[in-house]
Design a protein around this motif. Structure first.
Motif, mmCIF file in Angstrom:
data_model
loop_
_atom_site.group_PDB
_atom_site.id
_atom_site.type_symbol
_atom_site.label_atom_id
_atom_site.label_comp_id
_atom_site.label_asym_id
_atom_site.label_seq_id
_atom_site.Cartn_x
_atom_site.Cartn_y
_atom_site.Cartn_z
ATOM 1 N N ARG A 30 -6.783 -1.960 -3.865
ATOM 2 C CA ARG A 30 -7.292 -0.500 -4.065
ATOM 3 C C ARG A 30 -6.009 0.637 -4.212
ATOM 4 N N ALA A 31 -4.912 0.283 -3.229
ATOM 5 C CA ALA A 31 -3.941 1.098 -3.089
ATOM 6 C C ALA A 31 -3.264 0.713 -4.422
ATOM 7 N N LEU A 32 -3.127 -0.403 -4.890
ATOM 8 C CA LEU A 32 -2.388 -0.866 -5.875
ATOM 9 C C LEU A 32 -2.769 -0.514 -7.294
ATOM 10 N N ALA A 33 -4.137 -0.074 -7.237
ATOM 11 C CA ALA A 33 -4.902 0.159 -8.626
ATOM 12 C C ALA A 33 -4.165 1.393 -9.430
ATOM 13 N N LEU A 34 -3.556 2.164 -8.781
ATOM 14 C CA LEU A 34 -2.968 3.408 -9.247
ATOM 15 C C LEU A 34 -1.451 3.406 -9.764
ATOM 16 N N ASN A 35 -0.778 2.187 -9.588
ATOM 17 C CA ASN A 35 0.568 1.942 -9.777
ATOM 18 C C ASN A 35 1.287 2.750 -8.967
ATOM 19 N N PRO A 36 1.122 2.765 -7.673
ATOM 20 C CA PRO A 36 2.090 3.869 -7.127
ATOM 21 C C PRO A 36 3.500 3.296 -6.744
ATOM 22 N N ASP A 37 4.294 4.379 -6.588
ATOM 23 C CA ASP A 37 5.781 4.122 -6.060
ATOM 24 C C ASP A 37 5.764 3.785 -4.460
ATOM 25 N N VAL A 38 5.199 4.595 -3.721
ATOM 26 C CA VAL A 38 5.035 4.568 -2.182
ATOM 27 C C VAL A 38 3.740 4.294 -1.790
ATOM 28 N N ILE A 39 3.650 3.116 -0.718
ATOM 29 C CA ILE A 39 2.179 3.126 0.058
ATOM 30 C C ILE A 39 2.712 3.253 1.419
ATOM 31 N N ILE A 40 1.912 4.185 2.276
ATOM 32 C CA ILE A 40 2.049 4.283 3.327
ATOM 33 C C ILE A 40 0.904 3.263 4.241
ATOM 34 N N ARG B 264 -1.341 9.983 -7.736
ATOM 35 C CA ARG B 264 -1.429 8.614 -7.797
ATOM 36 C C ARG B 264 -0.354 8.099 -7.142
ATOM 37 N N ARG B 265 0.862 8.323 -7.073
ATOM 38 C CA ARG B 265 2.283 7.760 -6.850
ATOM 39 C C ARG B 265 2.403 7.554 -5.456
ATOM 40 N N VAL B 266 1.491 7.955 -4.409
ATOM 41 C CA VAL B 266 1.585 7.838 -3.084
ATOM 42 C C VAL B 266 0.037 7.487 -2.681
ATOM 43 N N GLN B 267 0.014 6.179 -2.174
ATOM 44 C CA GLN B 267 -1.329 5.771 -1.658
ATOM 45 C C GLN B 267 -1.188 5.250 -0.413
ATOM 46 N N MET B 268 -2.401 4.844 0.328
ATOM 47 C CA MET B 268 -2.406 4.415 1.813
ATOM 48 C C MET B 268 -3.222 3.075 1.780
ATOM 49 N N LYS C 120 3.193 10.709 13.919
ATOM 50 C CA LYS C 120 3.212 9.756 12.853
ATOM 51 C C LYS C 120 2.262 9.894 11.900
ATOM 52 N N SER C 121 0.997 10.028 12.201
ATOM 53 C CA SER C 121 -0.185 10.224 11.386
ATOM 54 C C SER C 121 -0.221 11.583 10.725
ATOM 55 N N THR C 122 0.281 12.586 11.318
ATOM 56 C CA THR C 122 0.662 13.921 10.914
ATOM 57 C C THR C 122 1.634 13.864 9.707
ATOM 58 N N LEU C 123 2.566 13.246 9.798
ATOM 59 C CA LEU C 123 3.810 12.918 9.041
ATOM 60 C C LEU C 123 3.105 12.119 7.727
ATOM 61 N N ALA C 124 2.370 11.253 8.012
ATOM 62 C CA ALA C 124 1.717 10.591 7.014
ATOM 63 C C ALA C 124 0.789 11.152 6.020
ATOM 64 N N ARG C 125 -0.017 12.053 6.702
ATOM 65 C CA ARG C 125 -0.794 12.878 5.753
ATOM 66 C C ARG C 125 -0.124 14.104 5.261
ATOM 67 N N THR C 126 0.886 14.591 5.929
ATOM 68 C CA THR C 126 1.659 15.689 4.910
ATOM 69 C C THR C 126 2.192 14.995 3.891
ATOM 70 N N ILE D 146 3.665 2.444 9.523
ATOM 71 C CA ILE D 146 3.645 2.688 10.745
ATOM 72 C C ILE D 146 2.950 1.927 11.653
ATOM 73 N N SER D 147 3.576 1.496 12.787
ATOM 74 C CA SER D 147 2.941 0.356 13.869
ATOM 75 C C SER D 147 3.494 0.648 15.154
ATOM 76 N N HIS D 148 2.424 0.346 16.064
ATOM 77 C CA HIS D 148 3.142 0.315 17.505
ATOM 78 C C HIS D 148 3.786 -0.867 17.775
ATOM 79 N N ASP D 149 3.601 -1.934 16.895
ATOM 80 C CA ASP D 149 4.086 -3.469 17.378
ATOM 81 C C ASP D 149 5.358 -3.575 17.016
ATOM 82 N N LEU D 150 6.239 -3.536 17.953
ATOM 83 C CA LEU D 150 7.914 -3.463 17.510
ATOM 84 C C LEU D 150 8.190 -4.743 16.768
ATOM 85 N N SER D 151 7.541 -6.012 17.319
ATOM 86 C CA SER D 151 7.780 -7.191 16.451
ATOM 87 C C SER D 151 7.385 -7.243 14.913
#
Length: 334
Positions: free
Chosen positions: A166-176, A89-93, A51-57, A210-215
């Motif tokens: 901070r993630a919103l500061a760059l007006n992203p399209d996607v936040i991981i 700037r379009r993808v933040q975390m 999961k984290s490798t996919l996020a980093r990629t 990304i989460s381990h918590d299914l609920s």
């Protein structure tokens, strides 16, 4: 139909491991996923599944070995110079630990404004920058006066709100969102999740959650992708995946999730053995060494997608899907 924002096809990423000779650790093995504008994709799976490798990629912190990524129709790995800077700037975390992810020597206002040191074109002058910082603090529910305070003066939930601002500061399209509420109390988790939902509705942001918590995933996600040992073994709409799990691994995850309603509780499925090493994954279906439904065919080749005709877009990589007992419930596609 929602606008398709992100498309990933056959994404692969491996790493060299000291002492392993020519063997490489396969972190991602043929990942396929889509993300629409304004949609939340939940990504679940055991630790070490990729999961984290996919996020980093997807953040372009790692370069894939092969496969394609299209972001709004653009291959980000072909961009250079100013085009690459504009794209980044379009993808933040938003990170898991709200305590470790903020610089204790910087005020909340300085933390939020820090991305603008690189992307100076997003504000006209210092007065404009300060106004934007105050606006973002208001947006995440902290108020403009929080700009002069330091991280140690905030609670965990408030710190995570700063991270979101901070993630919103760059007006992203996607936040991981990488386990964004796992370090928070339950009551605070709900507040942060509601904030993310409100921001999505207001700004049409897409989330990869990304989460381990299914609920938590069931509460926030429109669709769910289940990862196991570098592959997405099941994906589909949240309700079909949770209520009609087709892959045995997904069924095991769901059975382990706590349920308050006794009528919704399932018999616990205990998996045998340990997760195989990514350096030497099993042939065929990677889950077969722990699967109680595995047969000889599972070792021959990676399974095709078992498509659930009762739920559009719901499929699992399995030769013996869980719903196959139901007449005409599952069809196999190459």
């Amino acid at each position: 139909m929602s606008e398709q924002l992100l498309t990933v096809r056959d994404l692969r990423k491996s790493f060299r491991v000291p002492g392993a000779g020519k063997k490489r650790l396969g972190a991602l093995d043929g990942i396929n996923l889509d993300l629409a504008r304004g949609e939340t994709l939940g990504l679940v799976g055991e630790s070490g599944c990729g999961k984290s490798t996919l996020a980093r990629t997807l953040m372009m912190l790692e370069r894939p070995d092969s496969g394609t990524v299209r972001f709004d129709g653009i291959d980000p790995y072909t961009l250079r110079g100013k085009e690459l800077l504009t794209f980044r700037r379009r993808v933040q975390m938003v990170f898991q630990d709200p305590y470790a992810s903020l610089n204790a020597r910087m005020s909340a206002g300085e933390i939020i404004a820090e991305p603008w040191r690189t992307h100076r074109s997003l504000y006209a002058n210092r007065r404009d920058r300060d106004m934007r910082v105050r606006g973002l603090l208001d947006l995440v529910g902290l108020g403009a006066k929080a700009a002069d305070k330091y991280p140690q003066e905030f609670s965990g939930g408030q710190r995570q709100r700063i991270g979101i601002a901070r993630a919103l500061a760059l007006n992203p399209d996607v936040i991981i969102c990488d386990e964004p509420v796992s370090a928070l109390d339950l009551s605070v988790q709900a507040q942060v999740l509601n904030l993310l939902n409100e921001l999505q509705q207001q700004l049409q942001i897409s989330y990869i959650f990304i989460s381990h918590d299914l609920s938590v995933v069931r509460h926030v996600a429109d669709r769910v992708a289940v990862m196991y040992l570098g592959r997405i073994v099941e994906h589909g709409g949240t309700e079909p995946v949770f209520d009609r799990a087709n892959h045995p691994y997904t069924a095991a995850l769901m059975s382990a999730a706590p349920k308050l309603d006794a009528a919704q509780r399932r018999e616990r499925i205990l998996l045998r053995g340990e997760v195989p090493s990514p350096l030497n994954p099993p042939s065929g279906c990677r889950f077969r060494t722990r699967c109680w439904r595995a047969t000889d065919v599972c070792a021959t080749a990676p399974p095709p997608a078992a498509v659930d005709p009762l739920a559009a877009g719901h499929s699992a990589e399995c030769y013996h899907p869980m719903q196959s007992e139901d007449a005409n419930a599952v069809t196999m596609s190459a």
